[in-house]
Write a protein that holds these residues in place. Structure first.
Motif: not given
Length: 439
Positions: A323-341
């Motif tokens: 359910e976490l993947w279903d509801a929040h995967l895009d948000e979590l990937l955006a979190t990773f991308a922002a912190e990576y940068r």
């Protein structure tokens, strides 16, 4: 025949390395003082005065563990007294001892983490060294006080249905993983190239899928039989004949283009970085920062190295509930991308990360997870009496619980994200071969 000496010559810091707890006890406060000084953790105006706790533990996948507490001649709040010792060797268990070489990258990472600008929060290294020819290593760090002083209790792998605020915890985990990766890409750790060269052929999980299409399709058939016998353990949408037929039909496509998929995953230098590959919640510790946000430190660095960030994302998210993947995967990937940068890494999009993660999930699932039914059945022979995946027997049996969770997660992602269609779009975009018939 094992080489089973008590001490070996350390290659990093020049001191003899104890192979097991009894050797360390014999070395006593004198060896501990020398070791902590050699690692730069203890000044020459201080020493270890007494050992106040010495409790051997067996846990994890490799080596012996030791809970160690010490007193210092000159007590200092900055010096941890409660310590955790991890040995690479286990002379009482041949299989665990055979995995001894896995500690080498963990020792190297611990020594690098002593730098004041190290970008990830890790348990403070008091000493780490190894003797590579024998695979003998030891790591001594501060012991994290789970449930004490504002630190949350420890969480167990693949029990995220018990995890409070799952989204906040995975934000913290992926932020920590991204901070390390971004710090590496920013050039803040010049020794990385020496100790952790990028060598995808040496990453165990990236080895060629060791089965033919026919062998994998038979595993799908065995999974189907398992699901029919134990439908209470699995969601309905990953038990249907149509879903399983589609999965089986996609297998020859994945195998035919496995090399191209992996070349794509490893072909973009922006997405290759130093990563913790298995940042599940059980490999972190959590606390609230000054702003009340969850923060995370990372533990258990076995397998650390330069890799596709998709492998690190898969490792971190694989323990999460579907359910976490279903509801929040895009948000979590955006979190990773922002912190990576923000941490000095290159700019990448959440969409790029998602495609890489989807392809990694397909490869990892087919290579490693389809044998789960046999393992689960072996671990819990009376499986028919289990009411659901939350049965107490799964709660107390990590192997069975983890295998059931991982195959459920993989098949759920294949269904919900339509990984078969993702694969076809990828192959079309790469202008690879036309579809081949399923065998």
């Amino acid at each position: 025949m094992h080489d089973r000496a008590d001490w070996y010559s350390g290659e990093m810091l020049g001191l003899p390395v104890p192979a097991h707890a009894a050797a360390l006890r014999d070395g006593g406060v004198g060896w501990l003082t020398d070791a902590f000084r050699a690692a730069g953790a203890l000044g020459y105006d201080n020493r270890v005065a007494a050992i106040t706790r010495f409790e051997e533990r067996l846990g994890g996948g490799t080596g012996r563990k030791l809970l160690l507490s010490v007193d210092y001649e000159r007590p200092d709040p900055a010096l941890p007294a409660d310590l955790f010792v991890k040995f690479s060797r286990d002379y009482d268990d041949d299989f665990r001892d055979s995995l001894k070489s896995q500690m080498a990258p963990e020792v190297q990472l611990a020594l690098l983490s002593r730098a004041p600008d190290f970008p990830a929060t890790v348990a403070r290294c008091m000493y780490a060294d190894l003797h590579a020819p024998s695979g003998t290593g030891v790591l001594i760090t501060e012991r994290i006080g789970f449930g004490e002083g504002g630190i949350e209790p420890a969480y167990e792998k693949c029990r995220d249905h018990e995890l409070p605020e799952p989204l906040a915890h995975y934000r913290a985990l992926l932020t920590a993983v991204a901070r390390l990766a971004g710090g590496h890409k920013a050039g803040r750790m010049p020794a990385i190239a020496r100790y952790f060269p990028f060598a995808p052929e040496r990453i165990a999980f990236m080895a060629p899928i060791p089965y033919s299409a026919e062998q994998l399709q038979r595993r799908v058939e065995r999974y189907a039989a398992f699901a029919a016998r134990h439908p209470q353990l699995l969601p309905e949408h990953i038990r249907t004949s149509d879903f399983l037929a589609g999965l089986s039909a996609a297998i020859p496509r994945v195998l035919a283009h496995e090399a191209a998929i992996k070349a794509f995953l490893h072909g973009d230098p922006r997405l290759i970085a130093l990563c913790h590959w298995n940042a599940n919640v059980d490999n972190g510790w959590f606390w609230r920062d000054a702003d009340g946000e969850l923060a995370c430190g990372l533990l258990d660095w076995g397998g650390v190295g330069q890799m596709s960030v998709a492998l690190a994302l898969y490792g971190a998210l694989s323990g999460a509930e579907p359910e976490l993947w279903d509801a929040h995967l895009d948000e979590l990937l955006a979190t990773f991308a922002a912190e990576y940068r923000r941490s000095g890494g290159p700019e990448v999009t959440a969409g790029e990360l998602k495609l890489h993660l989807q392809l990694m999930t397909a490869i990892m699932g087919l290579a490693w997870l389809l044998d789960a039914p046999a393992v689960i059945q072996k671990e819990i022979p009376d499986l028919g009496t289990a009411e659901s995946r939350f049965d107490p027997r799964f709660r107390s049996n990590e192997t069975a619980r983890m295998r059931l969770h991982m195959i459920t997660m993989f098949l759920h992602q294949w269904a919900k994200q339509d990984l078969g269609a993702v694969l076809e779009r990828f192959l079309r975009d790469q202008r690879l071969a036309a579809p081949v018939a399923a065998s």
